[in-house]
Each structure stands twice: as structure tokens, then as C-alpha cells.
Design a protein around this motif. Structure first.
Motif, mmCIF file in Angstrom:
data_model
loop_
_atom_site.group_PDB
_atom_site.id
_atom_site.type_symbol
_atom_site.label_atom_id
_atom_site.label_comp_id
_atom_site.label_asym_id
_atom_site.label_seq_id
_atom_site.Cartn_x
_atom_site.Cartn_y
_atom_site.Cartn_z
ATOM 1 N N SER A 62 40.005 47.104 49.367
ATOM 2 C CA SER A 62 41.254 46.537 48.852
ATOM 3 C C SER A 62 41.759 45.426 49.767
ATOM 4 N N ARG A 63 41.657 45.631 51.088
ATOM 5 C CA ARG A 63 42.094 44.596 52.026
ATOM 6 C C ARG A 63 41.190 43.362 51.952
ATOM 7 N N LEU A 64 39.901 43.583 51.719
ATOM 8 C CA LEU A 64 38.996 42.445 51.559
ATOM 9 C C LEU A 64 39.390 41.610 50.345
ATOM 10 N N GLY A 65 39.691 42.307 49.246
ATOM 11 C CA GLY A 65 40.107 41.590 48.041
ATOM 12 C C GLY A 65 41.368 40.782 48.263
ATOM 13 N N GLY A 66 42.299 41.345 49.017
ATOM 14 C CA GLY A 66 43.541 40.624 49.292
ATOM 15 C C GLY A 66 43.382 39.512 50.302
ATOM 16 N N ALA A 119 27.902 51.518 45.567
ATOM 17 C CA ALA A 119 28.843 50.967 44.592
ATOM 18 C C ALA A 119 29.899 50.114 45.293
ATOM 19 N N PHE A 120 30.381 50.566 46.472
ATOM 20 C CA PHE A 120 31.347 49.773 47.229
ATOM 21 C C PHE A 120 30.730 48.442 47.654
ATOM 22 N N ARG A 121 29.481 48.500 48.154
ATOM 23 C CA ARG A 121 28.816 47.270 48.592
ATOM 24 C C ARG A 121 28.635 46.313 47.424
ATOM 25 N N LEU A 126 30.174 41.451 44.338
ATOM 26 C CA LEU A 126 30.730 40.863 43.120
ATOM 27 C C LEU A 126 32.004 40.077 43.415
ATOM 28 N N LEU A 127 32.803 40.582 44.345
ATOM 29 C CA LEU A 127 34.016 39.872 44.747
ATOM 30 C C LEU A 127 33.668 38.497 45.293
ATOM 31 N N GLU A 147 24.733 34.793 42.880
ATOM 32 C CA GLU A 147 24.341 36.130 43.336
ATOM 33 C C GLU A 147 23.534 36.034 44.631
ATOM 34 N N LEU A 148 22.591 35.074 44.682
ATOM 35 C CA LEU A 148 21.807 34.893 45.900
ATOM 36 C C LEU A 148 22.664 34.309 47.018
ATOM 37 N N TYR A 149 23.558 33.375 46.669
ATOM 38 C CA TYR A 149 24.472 32.834 47.682
ATOM 39 C C TYR A 149 25.259 33.975 48.335
ATOM 40 N N ALA A 150 25.750 34.902 47.502
ATOM 41 C CA ALA A 150 26.523 36.035 48.023
ATOM 42 C C ALA A 150 25.655 36.928 48.910
ATOM 43 N N THR A 151 24.413 37.156 48.493
ATOM 44 C CA THR A 151 23.498 37.975 49.291
ATOM 45 C C THR A 151 23.242 37.349 50.648
#
Length: 230
Positions: A62-66, A119-121, A126-127, A147-151
């Protein structure tokens, strides 16, 4: 303490215990001793050690999202990108034990919890993917597979954080922020418009017309900017 305060005290104690001992070595007895409550009180709020750890991980996510703010391309993009990196690094470094377990393969944990961690990872990934896709629409991220950029980004960040946890003297946070920004700046970040080809030179966008000295088409980002302005 009321119920809410007691629950928060248990969460704070668990965060400290997990940070100092790791998941496997941490015990409910350690948590209640630090929180100064009876062991029975712990089970009024959490059925087991795994459940309180899961609650802490959900709070981390949640803190990461914020922490990730939408970048405004009309303002100082570099400052905003660095702010996002700085905020993400701060969230992860403030919870080293949670971050380590969240980003690791979680060897030795029970299969149900491993599935939950995965699932959290995936949610974290996805975020980041959504942020990168948003950046592509704004013209500040190179076209490509988000998706690869995020990885790639999470992989680099994970290694930095793991190394930082193993070092006797941790690297300064701002050094990590600057290095990650420089890495991304040389990768998929688009901070400057592409230089226009000199007259008479061939260009990837200009094709044969550029070789004849004809003006090359405007870069894609410029066209998007003009379309947005119109």
C-alpha cells in the motif's frame, strides 16, 4: 490501550522482530514480549505468525502504491522521476526484512504463503507496468514491452537492496537514487527530444527524403505533443 492501538502495537513489534531476526527465527513470543501484551492477546487479532507478516506485507504494498506519483510532462520531469525513485527506495529500505522476503524466492515457507508472496510481487510488478504505460502515453518512456521494462527495473532494484543489506556500511540512499536514475536515463526514459538530422544526412525517420535534403518528419513525441496541444 484500545483494540486499534493494541493491534498497531503488535504490528510495530512484529515489524521490528522480523527486521532483526528474519521470518524463520521470529516467534510469536518475541512479538508479544516487545509489544508488552499477553500471548493470548496476540491470537485475538492474528491466528498465527504468517498472518501478521502478511498484514505487514500488504501495508508495504500500500505504501509503495502511494509513493508513485503521476509525472506531469509540462513540469520538471527529472525532478519528478527522481522523487518517485526516492520514495520507492525509502519505502523498501525502511522495511528491510519485509522487502528481502517479498523480493526473494521465500525458500522454506509453506506453499500457501509462497503463493501469497508471489501474488504480492506480481501486484508490485503490475503497479510499475501501469506507471510505465502511463509514461509511454505521456511521451517520457520509450515504446516497448512494459512488462519486460518492469522486470528489468525490479531486478536491478532487488540486487541493489540485497547488496545494501549485506554491506557492513549501507550505501547512502541518495547515491542509490542517483545511480538508478542514471541507469533508467540511459534506458527507457525519454528526457530530451531526438536531435534533428543535419541537412543532406540520412535518418531512420527521414528515409530517402532526408538523403535528398528534404525535411524529415517530426519525431513521434513532437507529433503527440502538438496533437495534445491542439
Amino acid at each position: 490501550m484500545n483494540k486499534s492501538e493494541r493491534r498497531q502495537a503488535l504490528l510495530r513489534a512484529a515489524r521490528t522482530v522480523f527486521s532483526e531476526k528474519g521470518y524463520h527465527e521470529a516467534k510469536v513470543d518475541d512479538i508479544v514480549a516487545l509489544a508488552k501484551v499477553a500471548k493470548g492477546t496476540f491470537y485475538l487479532y492474528f491466528p498465527d505468525k504468517r498472518s501478521i507478516f502478511g498484514e505487514l506485507v500488504r501495508g508495504l504494498f500500500s505504501r509503495l502504491g502511494g509513493a508513485i506519483l503521476r509525472v506531469d510532462p509540462s513540469a520538471d520531469v527529472e525532478a519528478q522521476v527522481k522523487h518517485n525513485i526516492r520514495a520507492i527506495v525509502a519505502v523498501l529500505l525502511d522495511d528491510p526484512a519485509l522487502t528481502s522476503i517479498l523480493l526473494s524466492h521465500a525458500a522454506g515457507l509453506d506453499p500457501a504463503f509462497v503463493k501469497e508472496l508471489r501474488a504480492f510481487r506480481q501486484e508490485v510488478k503490475l503497479l510499475l507496468e501501469r506507471s510505465l504505460s502511463d509514461g509511454q502515453r505521456l511521451g517520457i518512456i520509450e515504446p516497448g514491452d512494459t512488462e519486460l521494462y518492469a522486470t528489468f527495473t525490479i531486478g536491478a532494484l532487488k540486487e541493489v537492496l540485497f547488496e545494501n543489506a549485506l554491506e557492513e556500511q549501507a550505501r547512502p540512499r541518495e547515491r542509490i537514487v542517483t545511480a538508478l536514475y542514471d541507469l533508467l536515463r540511459r534506458g527507457y526514459l525519454r528526457m530530451d527530444p531526438a536531435p534533428a538530422p543535419r541537412r543532406g544526412e540520412a535518418s531512420l525517420e527521414g528515409g530517402e527524403g532526408a538523403e535528398r535534403g528534404e525535411p524529415a518528419p517530426a519525431p513521434a513525441r513532437g507529433r503527440r505533443a502538438r496533437a495534445k496541444a491542439d
